[in-house]
Scaffold this motif. Structure first.
Motif, mmCIF file in Angstrom:
data_model
loop_
_atom_site.group_PDB
_atom_site.id
_atom_site.type_symbol
_atom_site.label_atom_id
_atom_site.label_comp_id
_atom_site.label_asym_id
_atom_site.label_seq_id
_atom_site.Cartn_x
_atom_site.Cartn_y
_atom_site.Cartn_z
ATOM 1 N N THR A 1 -1.678 -7.945 4.805
ATOM 2 C CA THR A 1 -2.451 -7.288 5.864
ATOM 3 C C THR A 1 -2.618 -5.822 5.493
ATOM 4 N N TRP A 2 -3.720 -5.239 5.937
ATOM 5 C CA TRP A 2 -3.987 -3.834 5.635
ATOM 6 C C TRP A 2 -5.072 -3.338 6.582
ATOM 7 N N PHE A 3 -5.198 -2.002 6.660
ATOM 8 C CA PHE A 3 -6.194 -1.376 7.537
ATOM 9 C C PHE A 3 -7.279 -0.759 6.666
ATOM 10 N N THR B 1 -4.970 -11.308 -0.057
ATOM 11 C CA THR B 1 -4.221 -10.093 -0.403
ATOM 12 C C THR B 1 -5.211 -9.024 -0.862
ATOM 13 N N ASN B 2 -4.791 -7.767 -0.737
ATOM 14 C CA ASN B 2 -5.626 -6.685 -1.267
ATOM 15 C C ASN B 2 -5.166 -6.318 -2.671
ATOM 16 N N ALA B 3 -5.703 -5.211 -3.199
ATOM 17 C CA ALA B 3 -5.387 -4.823 -4.574
ATOM 18 C C ALA B 3 -3.909 -4.496 -4.769
ATOM 19 N N LYS B 4 -3.221 -4.111 -3.690
ATOM 20 C CA LYS B 4 -1.791 -3.808 -3.767
ATOM 21 C C LYS B 4 -0.922 -5.048 -3.543
ATOM 22 N N GLY B 5 -1.549 -6.173 -3.289
ATOM 23 C CA GLY B 5 -0.788 -7.385 -3.015
ATOM 24 C C GLY B 5 -0.350 -7.528 -1.576
ATOM 25 N N THR C 1 -13.472 1.734 5.949
ATOM 26 C CA THR C 1 -14.740 1.869 5.237
ATOM 27 C C THR C 1 -15.361 0.516 4.932
ATOM 28 N N GLN C 2 -16.566 0.568 4.385
ATOM 29 C CA GLN C 2 -17.265 -0.639 3.967
ATOM 30 C C GLN C 2 -16.904 -1.032 2.537
ATOM 31 N N HIS C 3 -15.954 -0.332 1.943
ATOM 32 C CA HIS C 3 -15.542 -0.586 0.568
ATOM 33 C C HIS C 3 -14.108 -1.111 0.556
ATOM 34 N N PRO C 4 -13.818 -2.157 -0.202
ATOM 35 C CA PRO C 4 -12.457 -2.698 -0.213
ATOM 36 C C PRO C 4 -11.466 -1.733 -0.846
ATOM 37 N N ASP C 5 -10.256 -1.681 -0.264
ATOM 38 C CA ASP C 5 -9.151 -0.905 -0.839
ATOM 39 C C ASP C 5 -9.535 0.553 -1.058
ATOM 40 N N HIS C 6 -10.160 1.141 -0.058
ATOM 41 C CA HIS C 6 -10.668 2.496 -0.217
ATOM 42 C C HIS C 6 -10.542 3.253 1.093
ATOM 43 N N GLY C 7 -10.125 4.502 1.003
ATOM 44 C CA GLY C 7 -10.068 5.350 2.186
ATOM 45 C C GLY C 7 -8.705 5.324 2.854
ATOM 46 N N PRO C 8 -8.578 6.043 3.988
ATOM 47 C CA PRO C 8 -7.299 6.133 4.697
ATOM 48 C C PRO C 8 -6.965 4.825 5.402
ATOM 49 N N GLY C 9 -5.775 4.783 5.989
ATOM 50 C CA GLY C 9 -5.330 3.581 6.671
ATOM 51 C C GLY C 9 -4.978 3.842 8.121
ATOM 52 N N ALA C 10 -4.005 3.097 8.622
ATOM 53 C CA ALA C 10 -3.648 3.149 10.039
ATOM 54 C C ALA C 10 -3.062 4.492 10.458
ATOM 55 N N GLU C 11 -2.659 5.327 9.496
ATOM 56 C CA GLU C 11 -2.075 6.621 9.840
ATOM 57 C C GLU C 11 -3.058 7.514 10.608
ATOM 58 N N VAL C 12 -4.341 7.240 10.480
ATOM 59 C CA VAL C 12 -5.356 8.002 11.215
ATOM 60 C C VAL C 12 -5.102 7.949 12.719
ATOM 61 N N LEU D 1 -12.099 -1.916 19.415
ATOM 62 C CA LEU D 1 -13.372 -2.172 20.076
ATOM 63 C C LEU D 1 -14.339 -2.798 19.076
ATOM 64 N N GLY D 2 -14.559 -4.098 19.213
ATOM 65 C CA GLY D 2 -15.376 -4.821 18.249
ATOM 66 C C GLY D 2 -14.533 -5.249 17.069
ATOM 67 N N CYS D 3 -13.500 -6.044 17.355
ATOM 68 C CA CYS D 3 -12.476 -6.347 16.343
ATOM 69 C C CYS D 3 -12.943 -7.318 15.266
ATOM 70 N N GLY D 4 -14.088 -7.984 15.474
ATOM 71 C CA GLY D 4 -14.602 -8.883 14.454
ATOM 72 C C GLY D 4 -13.615 -9.977 14.096
ATOM 73 N N SER D 5 -13.413 -10.181 12.814
ATOM 74 C CA SER D 5 -12.529 -11.252 12.351
ATOM 75 C C SER D 5 -11.056 -10.849 12.307
ATOM 76 N N GLY D 6 -10.729 -9.678 12.863
ATOM 77 C CA GLY D 6 -9.355 -9.387 13.232
ATOM 78 C C GLY D 6 -8.419 -8.803 12.201
ATOM 79 N N GLY D 7 -8.902 -8.438 11.027
ATOM 80 C CA GLY D 7 -7.997 -7.964 9.995
ATOM 81 C C GLY D 7 -7.230 -6.711 10.365
ATOM 82 N N ASN D 8 -7.896 -5.732 10.973
ATOM 83 C CA ASN D 8 -7.212 -4.494 11.335
ATOM 84 C C ASN D 8 -6.235 -4.709 12.481
ATOM 85 N N VAL D 9 -6.618 -5.528 13.463
ATOM 86 C CA VAL D 9 -5.715 -5.828 14.573
ATOM 87 C C VAL D 9 -4.460 -6.524 14.051
ATOM 88 N N ALA D 10 -4.650 -7.485 13.159
ATOM 89 C CA ALA D 10 -3.509 -8.214 12.603
ATOM 90 C C ALA D 10 -2.553 -7.266 11.887
#
Length: 224
Positions: free
Chosen positions: A29-31, A22-26, A34-45, A57-66
């Motif tokens: 899943t979240w988008f 979970t993130n700081a908001k509980g 940035t390289q900082h946790p719980d910081h910056g804009p989200g999927a609305e971009v 492109l380059g989904c890595g371990s998949g957190g944003n896709v999920a």
């Protein structure tokens, strides 16, 4: 070349833990751009429509896709690294609407049905020549579709193709992959040259008190 890069990103994967439960908001899943946790804009971009089709492109371990899949999107991820994709499938085994593929981003986009948005978070767009990446993305977006990417801001005076070094074992030389760094105004001009409109390039500052760098966020739409 692909095998060399794949091995480099497999090595990188070993140094990174799984995304938190979970993130700081509980939220489970979240988008994160940035390289900082719980910081910056989200999927609305990405300005995605309901049920939109989106490519990482380059989904890595998949957190944003999920996360996008949980919002009802058709969320597709592509990555070179089998190790990264294995982590994604382990961490997100039951997410409906999420599809992961192994391969090169440029090759994958050829012949794909158009996407409503394509994005890269410290991913393939960072590590591919923009003269190749930007036209390929533009051709794979629906008219009006959004492309966005995030990466580290360029080091002053170090522009163009640069080397990133990924540590390996104590008796091995680091793996080397290429990345492309430019100043914000150069990124903006380059996107416009390749037919993108409504272009914005900003540096998201790090959290208060952090001594690390901010995050460069580039965004544009396909014209038409």
């Amino acid at each position: 070349m692909t095998d060399t890069r794949s091995a480099a990103w497999d090595t990188y994967s070993q140094s990174k833990p799984q995304r938190r439960k979970t993130n700081a908001k509980g939220e489970t899943t979240w988008f994160n751009w940035t390289q900082h946790p719980d910081h910056g804009p989200g999927a609305e971009v990405l300005s995605l429509p309901s049920g939109g089709r989106v490519l990482d492109l380059g989904c890595g371990s998949g957190g944003n896709v999920a996360h996008l899949a949980t919002l009802g999107m058709e969320a597709v991820g592509i990555d070179l690294s089998p190790a990264q994709l294995a982590k994604a499938r382990e961490r997100w085994p039951d997410i409906e609407g999420m599809t992961l593929h192994r391969g090169d981003a440029l090759t994958f986009m050829r012949g794909q049905a158009p996407f409503d948005a394509i994005y890269s978070v410290f991913g393939a767009a960072y590590f591919t020549d923009p003269a190749e990446m930007l036209p390929a993305v533009h051709a794979t977006l629906k008219p009006g579709g959004v492309f966005a990417m995030s990466q580290r801001p360029a080091v002053e005076g170090c522009y163009g193709c640069q080397a990133s070094y990924i540590p390996r074992g104590p008796d091995e030389e680091p793996a080397v992959v290429k990345r492309w760094d430019y100043e914000p105004d150069v990124w903006a001009a380059t996107l416009k040259e390749h037919g993108y409109v409504d272009v914005s390039v900003d540096v998201i500052p790090p959290p208060v008190g952090s001594q690390r760098t901010g995050t460069l966020l580039v965004r544009g739409r396909r014209n038409g």
